[in-house]
Design a protein around this motif. Structure first.
Motif, short mmCIF file in Angstrom:
data_model
loop_
_atom_site.label_atom_id
_atom_site.label_comp_id
_atom_site.label_asym_id
_atom_site.label_seq_id
_atom_site.Cartn_x
_atom_site.Cartn_y
_atom_site.Cartn_z
N ALA A 63 0.91 -1.16 -0.07
CA ALA A 63 -0.05 0.09 -0.04
C ALA A 63 0.84 1.30 0.06
CB ALA A 63 -1.01 0.07 1.11
N GLU A 64 1.88 1.16 0.58
CA GLU A 64 2.95 2.30 0.62
C GLU A 64 3.37 2.68 -0.90
OE1 GLU A 64 3.54 4.48 3.02
OE2 GLU A 64 3.02 3.52 4.91
N LEU A 65 3.66 1.59 -1.57
CA LEU A 65 4.16 1.85 -2.93
C LEU A 65 3.14 2.22 -3.79
CD1 LEU A 65 6.11 -1.56 -3.72
CD2 LEU A 65 6.95 0.89 -3.49
N ILE A 66 1.82 1.77 -3.55
CA ILE A 66 0.57 2.46 -4.59
C ILE A 66 0.42 3.76 -4.08
CG2 ILE A 66 -1.79 1.98 -4.92
CD1 ILE A 66 -1.35 -0.98 -4.65
N ARG A 67 0.54 4.03 -2.65
CA ARG A 67 -0.01 5.43 -2.27
C ARG A 67 0.56 6.46 -2.92
NH1 ARG A 67 2.44 8.67 1.25
NH2 ARG A 67 3.85 6.83 1.84
N GLU A 69 1.80 10.67 -3.76
CA GLU A 69 2.39 11.71 -3.02
C GLU A 69 1.15 12.73 -2.86
OE1 GLU A 69 5.12 11.76 -1.39
OE2 GLU A 69 5.57 9.60 -1.98
N PRO A 70 1.30 13.61 -1.95
CA PRO A 70 0.25 14.74 -1.68
C PRO A 70 0.48 15.65 -2.86
CG PRO A 70 1.52 14.18 0.29
CD PRO A 70 2.11 13.57 -0.83
N THR A 71 1.34 15.74 -3.43
CA THR A 71 1.51 16.66 -4.70
C THR A 71 0.95 16.32 -5.95
OG1 THR A 71 3.58 15.95 -5.42
CG2 THR A 71 3.53 17.81 -3.90
N VAL A 72 0.63 14.82 -6.08
CA VAL A 72 -0.02 14.16 -7.07
C VAL A 72 -1.50 14.15 -6.75
CG1 VAL A 72 -0.17 11.90 -8.39
CG2 VAL A 72 2.00 12.83 -7.56
N SER A 73 -1.91 13.55 -5.81
CA SER A 73 -3.35 13.71 -5.32
C SER A 73 -3.55 13.66 -3.91
CB SER A 73 -4.22 12.40 -6.05
OG SER A 73 -5.29 12.35 -5.65
N LEU A 74 -3.81 14.99 -3.35
CA LEU A 74 -3.87 15.23 -2.20
C LEU A 74 -5.05 14.03 -1.41
CD1 LEU A 74 -3.06 16.28 0.56
CD2 LEU A 74 -4.73 18.37 0.00
N HIS A 77 -3.95 10.41 -1.52
CA HIS A 77 -3.08 10.34 -0.66
C HIS A 77 -3.50 10.04 0.80
CE1 HIS A 77 0.92 10.91 1.61
NE2 HIS A 77 0.12 11.75 2.38
N CYS A 78 -4.58 11.06 1.42
CA CYS A 78 -5.25 11.08 2.49
C CYS A 78 -5.98 9.91 2.81
CB CYS A 78 -6.16 12.31 2.89
SG CYS A 78 -5.22 13.88 2.88
N ARG A 79 -6.68 9.32 1.71
CA ARG A 79 -7.41 7.90 1.75
C ARG A 79 -6.60 6.67 2.08
NH1 ARG A 79 -9.12 3.84 -1.88
NH2 ARG A 79 -7.63 4.36 -3.19
N TRP A 80 -5.43 6.65 1.61
CA TRP A 80 -4.54 5.76 1.75
C TRP A 80 -3.71 5.76 3.05
CZ3 TRP A 80 -4.01 1.21 -0.89
CH2 TRP A 80 -4.54 1.14 -2.14
N MET A 81 -3.45 6.84 3.34
CA MET A 81 -3.05 6.94 4.88
C MET A 81 -3.99 6.48 5.89
SD MET A 81 0.03 7.80 4.47
CE MET A 81 0.29 8.07 6.22
#
Length: 386
Positions: A63-67, A69-74, A77-81
């Motif tokens: 999941a960390e690999l798929i997540r 970055e916030p600059t790509v899709s905030l 990113h928040c959903r995966w976190m």
């Protein structure tokens, strides 16, 4: 436990090599989680807790690999976190209700991994597609956008489109309007027929209908193809000239090399062939009806069905032109681009778009004997005001 493929540090693309293996492992571990809670004793044995910990240790790195970055899709990113943190949190007590909650969190994480691997586009890519559709006038400030409509238009899952819309709201491209959204005024196509025509020409440039260095047809012929009058078309060409996309030389407009800098158009929507081929009379009647409705601004509740039918007719005629030949490459390219372009959401723009598609379909029809193309067209050689 199913052996898991080795994952490198190159991000989600590394997973694509073993997508089938990863998906089968996800499904196997999802079933294993269901077996953890078969017993309903007041306390859960320690080996079941250890099994859940082993699964989380196995899948959280994925999941960390798929997540993103916030600059790509905030939003994504928040959903995966949230999913990762919920799956990582250990149970406060080794009781069945507490463990059931954690199993549900881990299952949700596995489901998210499976959907991410199965989906052809990411949330960031869908945001770029929607933004491109906005820039080409598919969505304007005069109409509303909602997620169910985007599901129909783009064929993407609703949960991912919600993330894309949230990113576009954060970027200021869209603004909330109740449970729907509107295009922000600074990103919307300006009002005016010439701006809509210019956006249509830009989409044709970006799709390669008129490559760099191509001389455009005469303004009168281009106006007939775009079901408009010479006045709005001339203003649209002046707008494109101001942007450096066309230049007037020897009384003819020529496409410049700057069209290579245009953003890519929205992805094509492939038409479906009809089960029974359309007759020539049916094609001509449908094309005349579409242009007539636009000319007199007749509201059409079934405009999307009419658009689908014209797209199927275009696909049929394009298949025929391959065998027929005869130097109709430009007409085929225009019809192919119109038949695969998205239908605008705004009703009046959708009416005009369908009329333009009808004009392109009519251009593919072989002219009856004893007539030339100008007199056999559904437009009959008459200018239709846009």
């Amino acid at each position: 436990m199913t052996p898991f493929p080795k994952i490198g540090a190159s991000g989600p693309k590394a997973l694509a090599v073993s997508d089938e293996t990863v998906l089968s492992a996800v499904l196997a571990d999802s079933r294993a989680l269901g077996r953890v809670l078969r017993g309903r004793a007041s306390h859960v044995p320690g080996h079941q807790e250890a099994a859940i910990k082993a699964l989380t240790d196995r899948w959280i790195p994925v999941a960390e690999l798929i997540r993103p970055e916030p600059t790509v899709s905030l939003a994504d990113h928040c959903r995966w976190m949230n999913l990762i943190n919920a799956a990582r949190t250990p149970s406060a007590q080794r009781e069945v209700p507490s463990l059931s909650a954690r199993v549900a969190c881990v299952r949700e994480l596995l489901t998210a991994i499976r959907l991410a691997l199965e989906s052809p586009l990411t949330a960031a890519q869908l945001s770029a597609v929607i933004a491109s559709a906005v820039s080409y006038g598919v969505y304007t400030a005069r109409g509303f956008i909602d997620v169910p409509q985007l599901v129909v238009d783009l064929g993407a899952p609703g949960w991912m489109l919600k993330l894309s819309v949230a990113d576009l709201v954060e970027e200021g491209v869209l603004r909330p309007a109740g449970h729907r959204y509107r295009v922000a005024s600074g990103h919307s196509l300006p009002p005016g027929r010439e701006h809509r025509i210019a956006a249509r020409l830009r989409a044709q440039f970006a799709a390669g209908v008129y490559p760099a260095g191509t001389r455009l047809p005469r303004v009168v012929d281009l106006a007939l193809n775009l079901v408009t009058d010479v006045g709005p078309l001339s203003r649209a060409l002046r707008e494109l000239e101001w942007k450096g996309l066309v230049v007037l030389a020897s009384r003819r407009w020529t496409v410049t090399a700057r069209v290579a800098e245009l953003p890519p158009p929205p992805p094509p929507v492939p038409p479906l062939l009809a089960a029974v081929p359309y007759s020539a009379s049916r094609v001509r009647e449908t094309c005349r009806g579409a242009v007539y409705q636009w000319r007199y601004r007749i509201p059409e509740s079934g405009i999307r069905d009419q658009w689908r039918e014209l797209r199927a007719m275009a696909a049929q005629l394009l298949a025929d032109t391959v065998a027929r030949g005869g130097g109709i490459e430009l007409r085929s390219a225009r019809a192919r681009e119109m038949a695969t372009a998205m239908l605008p959401a705004q009703p009046e723009a959708a009416l005009w778009h369908t009329a333009c598609l009808a004009a392109c379909v009519s251009d593919l029809m072989p002219a009856p004997r004893g007539t030339d193309r100008g007199t056999s067209s559904v437009r009959g050689g008459a200018r239709v005001k846009a």
